[in-house]
Write an enzyme that holds these catalytic residues in place. Structure first.
Site, PDB file in Angstrom:
ATOM      1  N   LYS A 150      -8.314   0.221  18.417  1.00 52.36           N
ATOM      2  CA  LYS A 150      -8.359  -1.172  17.776  1.00 52.36           C
ATOM      3  C   LYS A 150      -7.312  -1.694  18.192  1.00 52.36           C
ATOM      4  O   LYS A 150      -6.339  -1.610  18.944  1.00 52.36           O
ATOM      5  CB  LYS A 150      -8.792  -1.263  16.587  1.00 52.36           C
ATOM      6  CG  LYS A 150     -10.183  -0.148  16.318  1.00 52.36           C
ATOM      7  CD  LYS A 150     -11.033  -0.851  14.981  1.00 52.36           C
ATOM      8  CE  LYS A 150     -11.763   0.486  14.669  1.00 52.36           C
ATOM      9  NZ  LYS A 150     -12.737   0.003  13.735  1.00 52.36           N
ATOM     10  N   SER A 178     -16.536   6.207  10.609  1.00 54.18           N
ATOM     11  CA  SER A 178     -15.791   6.833   9.476  1.00 54.18           C
ATOM     12  C   SER A 178     -16.111   8.511   9.729  1.00 54.18           C
ATOM     13  O   SER A 178     -15.862   9.434   8.654  1.00 54.18           O
ATOM     14  CB  SER A 178     -16.251   6.770   8.062  1.00 54.18           C
ATOM     15  OG  SER A 178     -16.140   5.293   7.675  1.00 54.18           O
ATOM     16  N   ASN A 187     -10.563   5.296  19.009  1.00 55.38           N
ATOM     17  CA  ASN A 187     -10.362   3.748  19.269  1.00 55.38           C
ATOM     18  C   ASN A 187      -9.462   3.046  18.433  1.00 55.38           C
ATOM     19  O   ASN A 187      -9.577   3.178  17.187  1.00 55.38           O
ATOM     20  CB  ASN A 187     -11.889   3.197  18.796  1.00 55.38           C
ATOM     21  CG  ASN A 187     -11.931   1.618  18.781  1.00 55.38           C
ATOM     22  OD1 ASN A 187     -11.003   0.846  19.472  1.00 55.38           O
ATOM     23  ND2 ASN A 187     -12.756   1.036  18.189  1.00 55.38           N
ATOM     24  N   GLU A 189     -17.623  -4.652  16.601  1.00 57.09           N
ATOM     25  CA  GLU A 189     -16.628  -5.463  16.154  1.00 57.09           C
ATOM     26  C   GLU A 189     -16.630  -6.732  17.083  1.00 57.09           C
ATOM     27  O   GLU A 189     -16.453  -7.866  16.781  1.00 57.09           O
ATOM     28  CB  GLU A 189     -15.122  -4.929  15.860  1.00 57.09           C
ATOM     29  CG  GLU A 189     -15.181  -4.469  14.629  1.00 57.09           C
ATOM     30  CD  GLU A 189     -14.157  -3.174  14.363  1.00 57.09           C
ATOM     31  OE1 GLU A 189     -13.217  -2.934  15.467  1.00 57.09           O
ATOM     32  OE2 GLU A 189     -14.390  -2.317  13.687  1.00 57.09           O
ATOM     33  N   GLY A 205     -15.410   1.788   9.715  1.00 53.15           N
ATOM     34  CA  GLY A 205     -14.228   1.479   8.619  1.00 53.15           C
ATOM     35  C   GLY A 205     -14.541   1.460   7.335  1.00 53.15           C
ATOM     36  O   GLY A 205     -13.619   0.809   6.418  1.00 53.15           O
ATOM     37  N   HIS A 243     -18.799  -2.650  21.390  1.00 56.43           N
ATOM     38  CA  HIS A 243     -18.289  -2.456  20.058  1.00 56.43           C
ATOM     39  C   HIS A 243     -18.852  -3.444  18.919  1.00 56.43           C
ATOM     40  O   HIS A 243     -18.829  -4.575  19.181  1.00 56.43           O
ATOM     41  CB  HIS A 243     -16.823  -1.991  19.811  1.00 56.43           C
ATOM     42  CG  HIS A 243     -16.204  -1.259  18.422  1.00 56.43           C
ATOM     43  ND1 HIS A 243     -16.425  -2.028  17.387  1.00 56.43           N
ATOM     44  CD2 HIS A 243     -16.172  -0.148  18.377  1.00 56.43           C
ATOM     45  CE1 HIS A 243     -15.721  -1.035  16.258  1.00 56.43           C
ATOM     46  NE2 HIS A 243     -15.944  -0.030  16.887  1.00 56.43           N
ATOM     47  N   GLU A 277     -23.237   3.987  16.619  1.00 55.78           N
ATOM     48  CA  GLU A 277     -22.171   3.684  15.309  1.00 55.78           C
ATOM     49  C   GLU A 277     -22.835   2.846  14.658  1.00 55.78           C
ATOM     50  O   GLU A 277     -22.963   1.642  14.442  1.00 55.78           O
ATOM     51  CB  GLU A 277     -20.902   2.823  16.021  1.00 55.78           C
ATOM     52  CG  GLU A 277     -20.201   3.698  17.095  1.00 55.78           C
ATOM     53  CD  GLU A 277     -18.710   3.346  17.203  1.00 55.78           C
ATOM     54  OE1 GLU A 277     -17.641   4.028  16.752  1.00 55.78           O
ATOM     55  OE2 GLU A 277     -18.441   2.159  17.135  1.00 55.78           O
TER      56      GLU A 277
HETATM   57  C1  PEP Z   1     -14.708   2.694  15.510  1.00 54.54           C
HETATM   58  O1  PEP Z   1     -14.107   1.630  15.425  1.00 54.54           O
HETATM   59  O2  PEP Z   1     -15.444   2.745  16.487  1.00 54.54           O
HETATM   60  C2  PEP Z   1     -15.048   3.600  14.265  1.00 54.54           C
HETATM   61  C3  PEP Z   1     -15.948   4.299  14.318  1.00 54.54           C
HETATM   62  O3  PEP Z   1     -14.259   3.384  13.288  1.00 54.54           O
HETATM   63  P1  PEP Z   1     -13.722   4.286  11.945  1.00 54.54           P
HETATM   64  O4  PEP Z   1     -13.859   5.723  12.646  1.00 54.54           O
HETATM   65  O5  PEP Z   1     -12.725   3.710  11.307  1.00 54.54           O
HETATM   66  O6  PEP Z   1     -15.088   4.125  11.193  1.00 54.54           O
END
Ligand code: PEP
Length: 254
Positions: free
Chosen positions: A11, A216, A9, A100, A176, A98, A170
């Site tokens: 973003k 992460s 992803n 976000e 992040g 997601h 998630e």
């Molecule tokens: C994501 O944006 O779905 C995500 C898991 O980000 P990160 O790996 O940076 O935590």
């Protein structure tokens, strides 16, 4: 057997030239790693999807995905991208829900149910995201909360429709932040969510559902996370922006 998948992803990152460079590097580095039941999906900004197609190898094991789509097919929704538009340029996957988008764009479970419908009606595989906040994890019924996200956005689907959905667990506190769920925490949630799916669609369908972990995940921890029996790969944010790290994550999923 359920498929294993690593989805990047990106973003809202990368200029066009950077995007071409990253896709080319990733394809070069991972194309021999994507075998058997594994797939790789690069969810880039929508604006680049058409142009990036030409950098993918033939065979379909590395594909492109969008990061969102609107529930309506067309109309006066300035700035939005629809599922038929994505289908018309050959996109196969779309991330939906997601955290976000839920947080900054107020996407609700009910609206996401409509987006899932739109994606499926246009031949797209939704990568449906769910997960709890830190406050919910520490003080609330986090399992109930995540189950409800699945129930409200997915459980109206027929068994046949549901078979095309990929789920990404998630935990928001891990996205992040550099804080990863331990492999045991991930496994526990994935097992519980699979049981929840079994309650609606039956054991076989639940066993066939791909459930990704996101939050992460990176070159250092992916192998341990992906070794858990109910973790079928990952949705990768930060680490998908560096070809070497992303390749290590992809290799960890074999
Ligand atoms: C994501 O944006 O779905 C995500 C898991 O980000 P990160 O790996 O940076 O935590």
């Amino acid at each position: 057997m359920r498929k294993r998948l690593v989805a990047g992803n990106w973003k809202m990152n990368k200029t066009y030239d950077e995007a071409v460079a990253l896709v080319s590097e990733v394809v070069n580095m991972v194309k021999d790693e994507v075998t058997g039941q594994t797939e790789v999906v690069l969810c880039t900004p929508s604006i680049y999807l058409t142009a990036l197609k030409q950098y993918l190898p033939v065979g379909g094991r590395i594909s492109l995905g969008a990061q969102n789509c609107h529930e309506k097919a067309s109309g006066a929704y300035t700035g939005e991208v629809s599922a038929p538009m994505l289908q018309s340029i050959g996109v196969r996957y779309v991330i939906l829900g997601h955290s976000e988008r839920r947080q900054y764009f107020n996407e609700t479970n009910a609206q996401l149910a409509e987006r899932v419908d739109a994606a499926l009606a246009n031949g797209l595989t939704p990568i449906f995201c769910c997960g709890e906040s830190l406050d919910m994890r520490e003080n609330g019924d986090y399992l109930g909360f995540v189950k409800e996200q699945l129930t409200e956005s997915l459980f109206h689907l027929s068994a046949e429709q549901f078979a095309s959905v990929v789920i990404a667990y998630e935990p928001i506190w891990a996205i992040g932040t550099g804080l990863t769920a331990s492999s045991q925490q991930a496994q526990d949630m994935h097992r519980e969510l699979r049981q929840h799916l079994a309650g609606k669609y039956g054991d076989e369908a639940a066993q066939n559902t791909t459930i990704l972990y996101g939050g992460s995940a990176n070159a250092q921890n992916a192998a341990e996370l992906f070794a858990q029996p109910d973790v079928d790969g990952g949705l990768i944010g930060g680490a998908s922006l560096k070809s070497r790290d992303f390749t290590t994550v992809v290799k960890a999923n074999n």
